[in-house]
Design a protein around this motif. Structure first.
Motif, PDB file in Angstrom:
ATOM      1  N   VAL A 156       9.163  -1.453  -6.199  1.00 43.74           N
ATOM      2  CA  VAL A 156       9.300   0.003  -6.162  1.00 43.74           C
ATOM      3  C   VAL A 156       8.512   0.445  -4.932  1.00 43.74           C
ATOM      4  O   VAL A 156       7.285   0.470  -4.952  1.00 43.74           O
ATOM      5  CB  VAL A 156       8.743   0.652  -7.448  1.00 43.74           C
ATOM      6  CG1 VAL A 156       8.848   2.160  -7.381  1.00 43.74           C
ATOM      7  CG2 VAL A 156       9.460   0.112  -8.672  1.00 43.74           C
ATOM      8  N   PRO A 161      14.720   0.931  -7.497  1.00 43.59           N
ATOM      9  CA  PRO A 161      13.923  -0.266  -7.204  1.00 43.59           C
ATOM     10  C   PRO A 161      14.745  -1.287  -6.405  1.00 43.59           C
ATOM     11  O   PRO A 161      15.951  -1.409  -6.586  1.00 43.59           O
ATOM     12  CB  PRO A 161      13.577  -0.832  -8.579  1.00 43.59           C
ATOM     13  CG  PRO A 161      13.806   0.273  -9.536  1.00 43.59           C
ATOM     14  CD  PRO A 161      14.836   1.163  -8.932  1.00 43.59           C
ATOM     15  N   VAL A 205       1.173   5.232  -2.545  1.00 40.51           N
ATOM     16  CA  VAL A 205       1.068   5.809  -3.881  1.00 40.51           C
ATOM     17  C   VAL A 205       2.352   5.527  -4.651  1.00 40.51           C
ATOM     18  O   VAL A 205       3.449   5.833  -4.193  1.00 40.51           O
ATOM     19  CB  VAL A 205       0.816   7.334  -3.803  1.00 40.51           C
ATOM     20  CG1 VAL A 205       0.784   7.952  -5.195  1.00 40.51           C
ATOM     21  CG2 VAL A 205      -0.473   7.613  -3.069  1.00 40.51           C
ATOM     22  N   GLY A 206       2.223   4.888  -5.806  1.00 42.92           N
ATOM     23  CA  GLY A 206       3.374   4.573  -6.642  1.00 42.92           C
ATOM     24  C   GLY A 206       4.106   3.309  -6.249  1.00 42.92           C
ATOM     25  O   GLY A 206       5.062   2.924  -6.921  1.00 42.92           O
ATOM     26  N   TYR A 207       3.707   2.649  -5.181  1.00 42.00           N
ATOM     27  CA  TYR A 207       4.369   1.417  -4.756  1.00 42.00           C
ATOM     28  C   TYR A 207       3.831   0.270  -5.603  1.00 42.00           C
ATOM     29  O   TYR A 207       2.632   0.128  -5.779  1.00 42.00           O
ATOM     30  CB  TYR A 207       4.085   1.122  -3.281  1.00 42.00           C
ATOM     31  CG  TYR A 207       4.784   2.025  -2.294  1.00 42.00           C
ATOM     32  CD1 TYR A 207       5.394   3.212  -2.672  1.00 42.00           C
ATOM     33  CD2 TYR A 207       4.840   1.688  -0.964  1.00 42.00           C
ATOM     34  CE1 TYR A 207       6.034   4.033  -1.758  1.00 42.00           C
ATOM     35  CE2 TYR A 207       5.480   2.497  -0.030  1.00 42.00           C
ATOM     36  CZ  TYR A 207       6.072   3.668  -0.442  1.00 42.00           C
ATOM     37  OH  TYR A 207       6.708   4.465   0.469  1.00 42.00           O
ATOM     38  N   ARG A 208       4.743  -0.557  -6.107  1.00 45.75           N
ATOM     39  CA  ARG A 208       4.319  -1.688  -6.944  1.00 45.75           C
ATOM     40  C   ARG A 208       5.389  -2.770  -6.963  1.00 45.75           C
ATOM     41  O   ARG A 208       6.512  -2.552  -6.519  1.00 45.75           O
ATOM     42  CB  ARG A 208       3.999  -1.222  -8.359  1.00 45.75           C
ATOM     43  CG  ARG A 208       5.170  -0.647  -9.102  1.00 45.75           C
ATOM     44  CD  ARG A 208       4.739  -0.023 -10.430  1.00 45.75           C
ATOM     45  NE  ARG A 208       5.878   0.514 -11.139  1.00 45.75           N
ATOM     46  CZ  ARG A 208       6.402   1.712 -10.929  1.00 45.75           C
ATOM     47  NH1 ARG A 208       5.883   2.510 -10.025  1.00 45.75           N
ATOM     48  NH2 ARG A 208       7.441   2.122 -11.629  1.00 45.75           N
ATOM     49  N   LYS A 227       1.759   3.128   4.760  1.00 44.87           N
ATOM     50  CA  LYS A 227       2.464   2.770   3.534  1.00 44.87           C
ATOM     51  C   LYS A 227       3.502   1.693   3.822  1.00 44.87           C
ATOM     52  O   LYS A 227       4.156   1.712   4.854  1.00 44.87           O
ATOM     53  CB  LYS A 227       3.155   4.000   2.941  1.00 44.87           C
ATOM     54  CG  LYS A 227       2.193   5.101   2.575  1.00 44.87           C
ATOM     55  CD  LYS A 227       2.788   6.248   1.805  1.00 44.87           C
ATOM     56  CE  LYS A 227       4.171   6.669   2.147  1.00 44.87           C
ATOM     57  NZ  LYS A 227       4.618   7.845   1.401  1.00 44.87           N
ATOM     58  N   GLY A 250       9.331   3.344  -2.695  1.00 43.83           N
ATOM     59  CA  GLY A 250       9.673   4.640  -2.118  1.00 43.83           C
ATOM     60  C   GLY A 250      11.143   4.934  -1.958  1.00 43.83           C
ATOM     61  O   GLY A 250      11.508   5.988  -1.459  1.00 43.83           O
ATOM     62  N   GLN A 299      -0.098  -5.704  -9.441  1.00 40.79           N
ATOM     63  CA  GLN A 299       1.097  -4.973  -9.001  1.00 40.79           C
ATOM     64  C   GLN A 299       1.153  -4.680  -7.505  1.00 40.79           C
ATOM     65  O   GLN A 299       2.122  -4.109  -7.037  1.00 40.79           O
ATOM     66  CB  GLN A 299       1.258  -3.650  -9.773  1.00 40.79           C
ATOM     67  CG  GLN A 299       1.530  -3.844 -11.236  1.00 40.79           C
ATOM     68  CD  GLN A 299       1.801  -2.534 -11.934  1.00 40.79           C
ATOM     69  OE1 GLN A 299       1.363  -1.477 -11.493  1.00 40.79           O
ATOM     70  NE2 GLN A 299       2.508  -2.608 -13.032  1.00 40.79           N
ATOM     71  N   SER A 301      15.095   5.451  -3.713  1.00 37.87           N
ATOM     72  CA  SER A 301      15.555   6.119  -4.927  1.00 37.87           C
ATOM     73  C   SER A 301      15.699   5.149  -6.100  1.00 37.87           C
ATOM     74  O   SER A 301      15.604   5.557  -7.253  1.00 37.87           O
ATOM     75  CB  SER A 301      16.886   6.826  -4.668  1.00 37.87           C
ATOM     76  OG  SER A 301      17.857   5.878  -4.274  1.00 37.87           O
ATOM     77  N   SER A 318       0.854  -1.191   0.000  1.00 34.73           N
ATOM     78  CA  SER A 318       0.000   0.000   0.000  1.00 34.73           C
ATOM     79  C   SER A 318       0.889   1.240   0.000  1.00 34.73           C
ATOM     80  O   SER A 318       1.896   1.283   0.691  1.00 34.73           O
ATOM     81  CB  SER A 318      -0.937   0.003   1.209  1.00 34.73           C
ATOM     82  OG  SER A 318      -0.201  -0.037   2.396  1.00 34.73           O
TER      83      SER A 318
END
Length: 179
Positions: free
Chosen positions: A106, A112, A92-95, A160, A108, A128, A110, A90
């Motif tokens: 990915v 992966p 934003v942008g985490y996958r 997160k 958070g 994802q 800098s 969980s």
């Protein structure tokens, strides 16, 4: 007498179990597992079940009695149906995605984060954000899931990070502006 230790381990159809000195080998439809058993317990192999007995009531024998029975039961369950742990990402942008024999996260940082998938473990990524770790060895499945979760533990303010699907994250209230 150990309540767990005195229960016999039922052997489903298609599962073979053998003992060579202090090594137990279990073979089933999903694969093979073997484990070195500690001294102080006797394993009686039958056609339909396996029993674990202890020769004496010493402290070490009592402590190994239930443990050995549970380890054998986990091996039998692993070669018949396997084990699975589910993780959820969980933020934003985490996958996550599978890249060859590694899991690319990915989360958070800098760059992966790459996690090498060990032998005997299957990882599936759905949408994802959902990760399913499965295999026949319960101990290895749990360790791999814990290592993946440890790459970005869920933080208490926004939640997160990577968490087990059954886990609930205790949320903290953020700082409030002065009175």
């Amino acid at each position: 007498m150990s309540r767990i230790g005195k229960k016999p381990v039922e052997l489903p159809a298609g599962v073979k179990i053998s003992q060579e000195q202090s090594t137990i080998k279990v073979e089933g439809p999903k694969g093979k597992l073997s484990m070195l058993m500690p001294e102080g317990v006797d394993i009686i192999l039958g056609d339909k079940a396996v029993e674990v007995k202890r020769p004496s009531d010493g402290r070490r024998e009592r402590s190994y009695h239930g443990l050995v029975r549970t380890l054998i039961a986990n091996m039998v369950k692993g070669v018949t149906s396997g084990f699975e742990k589910s993780l959820e990402i969980s933020g934003v942008g985490y996958r996550a995605e599978i890249a060859g024999k590694s899991l690319k996260l990915v989360v958070g940082y800098s760059a992966p984060v790459e996690y090498e998938i060990p032998e005997g473990i299957q990882i599936k990524v759905d949408k994802q954000v959902n990760i399913a770790v499965s295999g026949i060895d319960k101990q290895l499945v749990g360790r791999v899931a814990a290592e993946i979760r440890g790459l970005k533990k869920p933080e208490p303010y926004k939640g997160k990070g990577i968490k087990y699907t059954t886990e609930t994250v205790r949320r903290k209230v953020g700082k409030s502006v002065g009175a």
